[in-house]
Design an enzyme around this catalytic site. Structure first.
Site, PDB file in Angstrom:
ATOM      1  N   CYS A 243       0.836  -1.211   0.000  1.00  0.00           N
ATOM      2  CA  CYS A 243       0.000   0.000   0.000  1.00  0.00           C
ATOM      3  C   CYS A 243       0.869   1.257   0.000  1.00  0.00           C
ATOM      4  CB  CYS A 243      -0.964  -0.009   1.181  1.00  0.00           C
ATOM      5  SG  CYS A 243      -0.192  -0.400   2.756  1.00  0.00           S
ATOM      6  N   HIS A 485      -1.648   0.938   7.591  1.00  0.00           N
ATOM      7  CA  HIS A 485      -2.065   0.983   6.195  1.00  0.00           C
ATOM      8  C   HIS A 485      -1.753   2.370   5.649  1.00  0.00           C
ATOM      9  CE1 HIS A 485      -4.282   0.225   2.580  1.00  0.00           C
ATOM     10  NE2 HIS A 485      -5.166   1.155   2.837  1.00  0.00           N
TER      11      HIS A 485
END
Length: 1181
Positions: A243, A485
């Protein structure tokens, strides 16, 4: 944008709690303790105002359904439905329709419960009834349902929720709205004097507030969400933990001038996927053209990353810098040269400026991005002020100005220019000395949409063009150090909106979501219990601080916005990209179609006479399916199962240029002995290939065909001997005619002793009653030999078994049948055999020996151990590495002869095999591992396959089984056995450069001979020989000095021998009469047992202050400047591993602290520790 209140479920037991909306970007549900059913008889306290009546609509909304401060209301509506004859209603009942925000609504009521018989169920439903809602219809509604007594509005039950109403999810509400016993009880909750449902009547009031949805994804469940349709852009798929890479790539892609520069790299000739520039071009084009999220797998493959890197989150700043370096290198010499530097590079000046004299020392450096402190800074402005903060050097810390002595000075950094695209790395991760660990800084840190960088420029900087910057991107990290994330908020166009790029999903975002929500810091207060708490979605821990915050900011200079951020469609991809990708899509579609139609096709392998004649091993041919141009391998065709034998034969003729009537196919079958031989011709012309495969071959054997070729007779017709039935010439026995026989096909192989080659030469037809010796005329004709050549005949029964044939036995008696192989060779006399042995000592003299060699044949690659070699030279560069065939049974001497024979053909001088020595190759690193010892039982098999397993356990071999290093010694191995190998590390430049030399010296020699050998190997001048000393070390610590009379045989093989030229300082300044002496020094990390680096000898001056000693140590070790400041020094008693370090300060006198047996330790990190002990640095190939 994440859903708000997304954990509101259809079947939720919602009697005593309600969701309070959370405006944070994480899925954090905030539960407040005041969420209880409101009843008239609730106990009122002085801290809370009286509950409103159900008929007080404004009061009810204000108390139980307050407006969300972050969302704008489009319309509100309140509607009351009088419910009568409750017990007579249908199981599913609808209330009247009403309108809010132009949408029809109604209440859905289950008086006897919906999948919950003990409760009543109420839902709010879109009221399009029989009409279907318009395409893509939706409404984001905050609503409250209140059930109350028609005669007493103080008796009521209420529940609130919010939902995104769509055609698919048209109703939302409460399955267990209220318990039946509770609402029908004579006294409601035991306090009121009447029930809530009185006389089968009640009222339901619906409060509906439709909110505006600027992003289009408010409370979206993202089922069937289409990023391309909603935003015109697509995301990037997450491979595991990429990510962080996705957010950086989207940021670079949406920097239009960067995308243009990448497109300008010439990649028309790129074929493979190993070029990162080509892979990045493909990725950017697919982001423009593809309708769905794009994979980054091609790009990470071009980086050379393996699954380990895919599942590890890397440092974004490091990744960005390495990628820029690689791309800049590829752009040199192209129209994109300097494009990245012009875009991302600024200049800063580090200076030291004297206060009282006119003297300044400064250095101007380029920067690609800036790392700014977050801890201790409240905003971007604070970080820049901290960055350019001036330090005053005064008192004991004065600056030594050249020509002016010690002076008060100002030290700092100032910017000469800022780049057009400014990347700011916010230091959200810092080392916490209290916890002795890296921690994430979640403090509030504000950054503006527009900021002026000119206050941080040098007074002399060019300010003719304003340094006003607009925010282009916010890269966000949500979570903590160990779990989290990454996603990004980016503004693709100059005056456009922000979008959220979260891996494969792209959504619109508000300015608040992109900027304010990513400042970090504490959650807002809830007005009741002070600070709210949020749950980290990755660690499941609760905290008052937001775990989602910006870690990287991208600003674009206002005056260059049009240049840096052109419209997306204005940047065109290179013409070859869409063409090549279209071709790949077509090929992929073709492969997909082939997979779908695979059941209609079958693989057929076809071998020809040419394949057989080119084949040089056992059996008729190798049927291994390989995609190779090797003429000895059969061709594989993918053909329709329904193709007939006739059509198949015509197809093969077209492929190979055969005449149709001169070939016929033979079925190849697996015999029980493991061979594959022709069985019979495939003569059923109308039979399909599938029928032939089912009838004549096994399921696992595959369908294999040998195409027999023939010639024409005198009349022009093909000759097929097997069609003529012959009768043996033997007489009638007992009145019975002898059995008739058809000729059999026999394949012939020739073993050439001189060339050591076994090859096919063709086939013959023989009558079974003929004798083996009758093959001779056919062989002589095939080979063009004269009559009288003596032959030896062998039958190749299977790969591992060959048997000599008896010349006078018939073929029937020898059990010869269709497809058998007969191998022949010239018979060698003793003189001829001796001549062959003299030419090639390892040659096989007969076919059985050569077959044994073939069975045990291995191909081994040989590489020079030392480059360049000292005593030979290859004629052509690259020939020093070669691959030759060996037998596993080859002895050490046979192996050496084969290698020497090959080397003699490629080197300028012949190589003596007795001078060759071999070393195994480490299977993991590819480096030399273990010297191969020459012994009586040593074979190629014992050298290469000795450690492939233990007992019944098969371990991964420690050394490569198909590679060896070789070296040509200066003497034979026999002579070498009388010598000892001495490895000396020559320190040619202080202790900073090591050159290892290995020397084989007679065991009785002394170090005077070692010095002579070292002089020759290292090309040392005569005049320095008396200044060279040797010392012995173990575990990076000096053990002792080695005098010239030290015996070589006394060396311990586990010790390291160093040689160095005695430093000039030691030769000229050392005065033993004053107490000067030499000491042993070594490097260590944290504790003396963790030693590293090169140990060294140092001259210690009696009475010298350590500050001066440290300056001399800096010169001795080559460690200077800031690196030297990081080194700590300690006295290590006796040089012992577990001795407690006695730290040395600048004002200490080392000669007083250091005993005769003590060592001086230099404590600093090991920069060269092995991969097993350090985190692998990020790399892009």
């Amino acid at each position: 944008m994440d859903q708000i209140g997304s954990d509101m479920l259809l079947d939720s037991d919602f009697d005593e709690k309600r969701l309070t909306p959370n405006d944070d970007n994480e899925n954090v549900a905030i539960i407040t303790p005041d969420d209880v059913d409101s009843m008239v008889d609730d106990i009122e306290t002085s801290a809370e105002p009286a509950l409103p009546l159900a008929t007080d609509h404004e009061g009810m909304k204000e108390r139980f359904m307050p407006a969300y401060p972050d969302y704008e209301t489009e319309a509100e509506a309140t509607f009351t439905w009088d419910i009568t004859n409750w017990r007579s209603l249908a199981k599913r009942t609808h209330g009247p329709s009403f309108t809010c925000a132009g949408h029809p609504w109604r209440i859905l009521f289950f008086p006897f419960g919906n999948a919950a018989s003990e409760s009543v169920s109420f839902y709010l439903e879109q009221g399009f009834e029989e009409e279907k809602p318009p395409e893509d219809w939706y409404a984001c509604a905050q609503f409250m349902l209140v059930l109350h007594n028609p005669n007493d509005p103080s008796i009521y039950i209420h529940h609130e929720a919010n939902h995104r109403f769509t055609a698919e999810e048209g109703d939302w509400g409460f399955t267990r709205f209220a318990d039946k016993n509770r609402i029908f009880a004579a006294k409601f909750d035991g306090a009121a004097d009447r029930p809530l449902v009185e006389n089968d009547c009640a009222r339901m009031t619906a409060y509906v507030r439709v909110l505006k949805d600027p992003t289009g994804v408010l409370w979206h469940n993202f089922v069937n969400y289409d990023s391309k349709k909603e935003t015109g852009m697509v995301g990037l798929r997450n491979q595991g933990a990429t990510c962080y890479l996705n957010s950086l790539l989207q940021s670079l892609y949406l920097t239009g001038s960067f995308r243009k520069a990448v497109y300008q790299i010439p990649t028309e000739t790129e074929e493979g996927r190993d070029s990162s520039a080509y892979a990045l071009q493909r990725l950017f084009y697919r982001l423009q053209a593809d309708p769905i999220a794009v994979s980054t797998q091609e790009l990470t493959h071009s980086f050379g990353w393996e699954s380990r890197q895919i599942f590890e989150q890397q440092d974004v700043q490091e990744l960005s810098r390495i990628l820029m370096e690689k791309l800049e290198a590829r752009m040199k010499g192209t129209e994109a040269e300097n494009a990245l530097g012009n875009m991302f590079v600024g200049k800063m000046k580090t200076y030291l400026r004297c206060i009282n004299v006119d003297y300044e020392s400064s250095r101007i450096e380029d920067f690609w991005d800036l790392q700014l402190n977050v801890s201790g800074c409240k905003s971007l402005a604070d970080s820049f002020k901290n960055y350019v903060e001036v330090e005053t050097l005064e008192g004991d810390n004065k600056y030594a100005a050249e020509g002016y002595g010690l002076q008060d000075a100002k030290k700092g950094v100032i910017f000469e220019s800022f780049p057009q695209v400014l990347h700011l790395q916010l230091k959200r991760f810092e080392y916490d000395f209290q916890r002795d660990a890296m921690m994430k800084v979640n403090d509030r840190y504000e950054f503006p949409d527009v900021f002026d960088a000119s206050p941080y420029l040098d007074e002399t900087a060019d300010k003719s063009e304003p340094y006003i910057y607009h925010l282009h991107g916010v890269l966000v990290h949500s979570g903590d150090l160990n779990a989290g994330h990454y996603y990004a908020f980016l503004k693709p166009e100059k005056n456009g909106e922000f979008y959220r790029f979260d891996d494969d999903r792209v959504t619109r975002a508000t300015k608040r979501e992109a900027i304010d929500d990513n400042f970090g810091g504490d959650y807002a207060t809830n007005g009741i219990n002070g600070l709210q708490k949020g749950q980290n979605p990755y660690t499941r821990q609760w905290s008052t601080k937001r775990s989602n915050n910006a870690y990287m900011l991208v600003y674009v200079r206002e005056s260059r916005l049009d240049q840096i951020l052109p419209p997306l469609d204005d940047v065109k991809a290179p013409e070859h990209l869409p063409v090549r990708l279209a071709e790949e899509r077509t090929a992929a579609e073709k492969r997909r179609k082939e997979r779908e139609e695979a059941h209609l096709y079958m693989n057929v392998q076809v071998a020809t006479e040419a394949n057989y004649k080119a084949y040089q091993s056992v059996d008729i041919i190798s049927w291994q399916a390989e995609d190779s141009d090797d003429p000895a391998l059969p061709k594989q065709y993918r053909l329709l199962r329904s193709m007939t034998v006739t059509d198949f034969t015509e197809f093969v003729c077209q492929q190979h240029g055969f005449e149709l009537d001169l070939v016929r196919p033979w079925i190849m079958v697996n015999r029980q002995n493991g061979t594959v031989r022709p069985d019979h011709p495939l003569s059923w012309t109308d039979m399909t290939l599938q029928e032939a495969a089912d009838k004549f071959t096994t399921r696992n054997g595959g369908f294999r065909i040998f195409m027999e070729e023939t010639t024409r007779g005198a009349d022009g017709t093909p000759i097929w001997p097997s069609e003529d039935v012959s009768v043996p010439s033997s007489p009638v026995v007992n009145g019975n005619s002898p059995q008739q026989h058809k000729p059999i096909i026999i394949f012939m192989k020739y073993f050439d002793v001189d060339k050591q080659v076994l090859r096919g030469v063709g086939h013959v037809y023989m009558n079974p009653s003929e004798k083996a010796q009758d093959l001779a005329p056919h062989i002589l004709q095939m080979m063009g030999w004269e009559t009288g050549v003596q032959l030896e005949l062998y039958e190749e029964i299977k790969q591992t078994y060959i048997e000599k044939m008896k010349p006078k036995n018939t073929l029937v008696a020898s059990e010869i049948q269709d497809g058998d192989i007969v191998c022949f060779q010239r018979h060698l006399s003793e003189a001829e055999a001796t001549a062959v042995r003299q030419t090639n000592p390892t040659a096989c003299l007969d076919a059985p020996a050569y077959y044994d060699y073939l069975i045990n044949r291995i191909y081994v690659t040989f590489t020079q151990k030392f480059s360049p070699p000292q005593n030979y030279e290859v004629q052509t560069e690259g020939d020093e590495k070669f691959t030759i065939a060996l037998s596993k049974k080859d002895s050490y001497d046979a192996l050496a002869h084969k290698v020497a024979d090959h080397l003699s053909t490629v080197c300028t001088v012949p190589i003596d095999p007795t001078y060759l020595r071999f070393t195994t190759v480490n299977a993991q690193s590819g480096k030399p591992r273990t010297l191969v010892k020459r012994a009586a039982g040593t074979t190629a098999s014992s050298i290469l396959f000795s450690n492939s397993g233990y007992g019944s356990y098969n371990y991964t071999p420690m050394h490569s089984q198909d590679q060896l290093y070789y070296e040509v010694l200066e003497m034979s191995l026999t002579d070498l056995e009388q010598r000892k190998n001495v490895r000396v590390i020559w320190l040619s430049e202080g202790i900073q450069k090591e050159q290892p030399f290995e020397m084989a010296l007679p065991k009785q020699t002394q170090f005077t001979d070692v010095l002579a050998a070292l002089q020759k190997r290292a090309s040392l001048p005569d005049e320095i020989l008396d200044q060279i000393r040797f010392y012995e070390a173990h575990s990076n610590k000096i053990y002792k000095l080695l005098p010239p009379t030290h015996s070589v045989i006394a060396l311990n093989e586990y010790m390291t021998v160093y040689a160095e030229r005695i430093p000039e300082e030691e030769l000229k300044e050392m005065d033993e009469s004053k107490g000067d002496r030499v000491i042993y020094c070594f490097h260590f990390e944290k504790e003396p047992s963790k030693s590293h680096g090169t140990p060294f000898i140092f001259m210690l001056k009696e009475g010298e202050v350590f500050k001066e000693t440290k300056d001399r140590l800096s010169r001795r070790t080559g460690i200077k400047g800031k690196n030297m400041e990081k080194v700590r020094f300690a006295v290590i008693k006796g040089g012992q591993n577990y001795s407690r370090p006695v730290w040395v300060e600048d004002d200490d006198i080392l000669s007083e602290k250091l005993g005769p047996e003590d060592h001086l330790g230099l404590e600093h990190p090991n920069r060269q520790r092995g991969n097993w002990a350090r985190h692998e640095s990020l790399n892009i190939r």
